[in-house]
Design an enzyme around this catalytic site. Structure first.
Site, PDB file in Angstrom:
ATOM      1  N   LYS A 116       0.844  -1.206   0.000  1.00 32.70           N
ATOM      2  CA  LYS A 116       0.000   0.000   0.000  1.00 32.70           C
ATOM      3  C   LYS A 116       0.876   1.252   0.000  1.00 32.70           C
ATOM      4  CE  LYS A 116      -0.134  -0.069   5.049  1.00 32.70           C
ATOM      5  NZ  LYS A 116      -0.922  -0.452   6.238  1.00 32.70           N
ATOM      6  N   ARG A 147     -10.639   0.338  14.162  1.00 33.57           N
ATOM      7  CA  ARG A 147     -10.378   1.056  12.929  1.00 33.57           C
ATOM      8  C   ARG A 147     -11.257   0.516  11.819  1.00 33.57           C
ATOM      9  NH1 ARG A 147      -4.384   1.066  10.287  1.00 33.57           N
ATOM     10  NH2 ARG A 147      -5.070  -0.863   9.287  1.00 33.57           N
ATOM     11  N   TYR A 173      13.558  31.414   2.919  1.00 30.30           N
ATOM     12  CA  TYR A 173      12.377  32.167   3.362  1.00 30.30           C
ATOM     13  C   TYR A 173      12.427  32.494   4.848  1.00 30.30           C
ATOM     14  CZ  TYR A 173      10.026  30.960  -1.037  1.00 30.30           C
ATOM     15  OH  TYR A 173       9.676  30.835  -2.352  1.00 30.30           O
ATOM     16  N   MET A 206       9.603  24.500  -1.042  1.00 32.30           N
ATOM     17  CA  MET A 206       8.863  23.455  -1.759  1.00 32.30           C
ATOM     18  C   MET A 206       9.796  22.583  -2.598  1.00 32.30           C
ATOM     19  SD  MET A 206       5.493  23.580  -4.199  1.00 32.30           S
ATOM     20  CE  MET A 206       4.465  24.469  -3.076  1.00 32.30           C
TER      21      MET A 206
END
Ligand code: PLP
Length: 391
Positions: free
Chosen positions: A54, A152, A275, A323
């Site tokens: 998965k 779950r 940044y 990013m």
């Protein structure tokens, strides 16, 4: 999506294939096979490995990893959701394949068509899967998951027997398995597994006609002999990382995350970088621009905290992760140049950065570090140092 140009046919040396790549993942398929063998070594006779692929095989790339796992002798595959299973079938993977989590009635046609086993949680779903199989003149495999305490997914122990009997009565279904999933498998104290196991055992006894049971993930498979049943559902351990509090049978991490230095910048004492200018050079410094960012799954939380390997040394990350890039301090290393290799996860010389180390810095777990790696990163699959496939 658009891929970087393929510069050579495969197999080819890793250096040749990666010459024009800003960043990439390498998955060592020989190590993957070694991990399968190591896990097999502790399982004992007559137990299958159900490889959990998965989440794009925990970021490693589901199709190529599934192929390599089958070649390494894994008997079955499982994923979380139906579209993941459909994608594996469409890529030509024919091994027995189970969807572990929630499915829709609308998934029934694909499951019957492609021979994908679903986990049935309601009579409505059972009806839909049976009808789709009957329409195609076949039977589709289904499994029942017992919610023994994780709360779950699955059906409660009190509902499992009647749902399984109902599935058995339908002409299009073949009830092939019964399973459960542990809540505390890798906790130091995993004794809740014993309570869950007790609940599972009671259901399994009432459903003795179901031929196949499974209850263990990587941690339980390696820690608790009594949970190994007919097969174990291993994910993380395949990729060479033992879960916490779990004995290591000799696993080797398969995944490396690498990049090439995009630029080397000189920063004067007192200048800020990236940044927010959150890191200011305490003295004249040299920084390498690394073309990997949070769009690749290299988390912003690593800004000013993580380290990478350049020139065989550990280099601190400086400033925020952006990013598409971040900066690393190479002031202490002579001669770092554009194009030099950066290791974010994996080995360089004697040094190694593990997913566990990165996970600790991100206040998360190694599963998330790996599964977070996005599709922008090309995946290269290696054997004996040669790239044999890419995705
Ligand atoms: C993800 C998952 C696994 C595999 O867990 P690992 O700890 O990675 O081995 C096994 N079973 C189920 C139901 C899962 O969802």
């Amino acid at each position: 999506m658009v891929r970087a140009p393929v510069t050579s046919s495969l197999p080819a040396p890793t250096d040749t294939v990666t010459r024009d790549l800003n960043a990439w993942i390498e998955v060592a398929l020989d190590r993957l096979a070694g991990n399968v063998a190591a896990i097999r070594g502790v399982l004992g006779e007559g137990r299958e490995i159900i490889a959990i692929v998965k989440g794009n095989a925990y970021g490693h790339g589901a199709v190529e990893v599934a192929r390599a796992l089958i070649e390494a002798g894994v008997e079955r595959l499982a994923v979380a959701y139906m579209p993941e299973a459909v994608a594996l079938r469409q890529a030509g993977i024919t091994a027995p394949l189970l969807v572990l989590e929630h499915a829709f009635p609308g998934d029934a046609a694909a499951a019957a068509e492609l021979d994908i086993a679903a986990t049935i949680h309601s009579r409505d779903l059972a009806d839909a899967f049976s009808a789709a199989a009957v329409e195609r003149g076949t039977r589709v495999g289904v499994q029942i998951k017992v919610d023994t305490g994780l709360r779950r997914f699955g059906v409660l122990p009190g509902e499992a027997v009647s749902l399984a009997e109902y599935c058995r009565s339908l002409p299009g279904l073949r009830v092939e398995g019964l399973f459960t999933h542990m809540a505390n498998a890798d906790d130091e104290d995993d004794s809740f597994s014993e309570i869950q196991h007790e609940r599972f055992r009671a259901v399994a006894e009432a459903l003795s006609w179901i031929p196949y049971r499974h209850a263990a993930n990587s941690a339980s498979a390696l820690r608790r002999e009594e949970l190994r049943y007919n097969g174990v559902r291993v994910g993380l351990a395949l990729h060479g990382l033992p879960p916490p509090n779990t004995p290591d049978p000799g696993l080797q991490p398969t995944l490396s995350l690498k990049a090439r230095v995009a630029r080397v910048v000189n920063v004067a004492e007192g200048e800020g970088v990236a940044y927010g200018l959150t890191w200011r050079a305490p003295r004249d410094s040299r920084l390498a621009l690394v073309p990997v960012g949070y769009a690749d799954g290299w988390r912003r939380a690593l800004g000013n905290t993580g380290e990478v390997l350049i020139g065989g040394q550990r280099c601190p990350m400086r400033g925020r992760v952006m990013m598409d890039q971040f900066l690393a301090d190479v002031s202490e290393i002579e001669g770092v140049r554009e194009g030099d290799e950066v290791v974010l996860l994996g080995e360089q010389g004697e040094l190694r950065i593990t997913a566990d180390e990165v996970a600790a810095l991100e206040s998360t777990i190694s599963w998330e570090v790996l599964a977070a790696l996005t599709g922008r990163l090309p995946r290269l699959y290696t054997r004996g140092g040669q790239v044999v496939a890419r995705a």
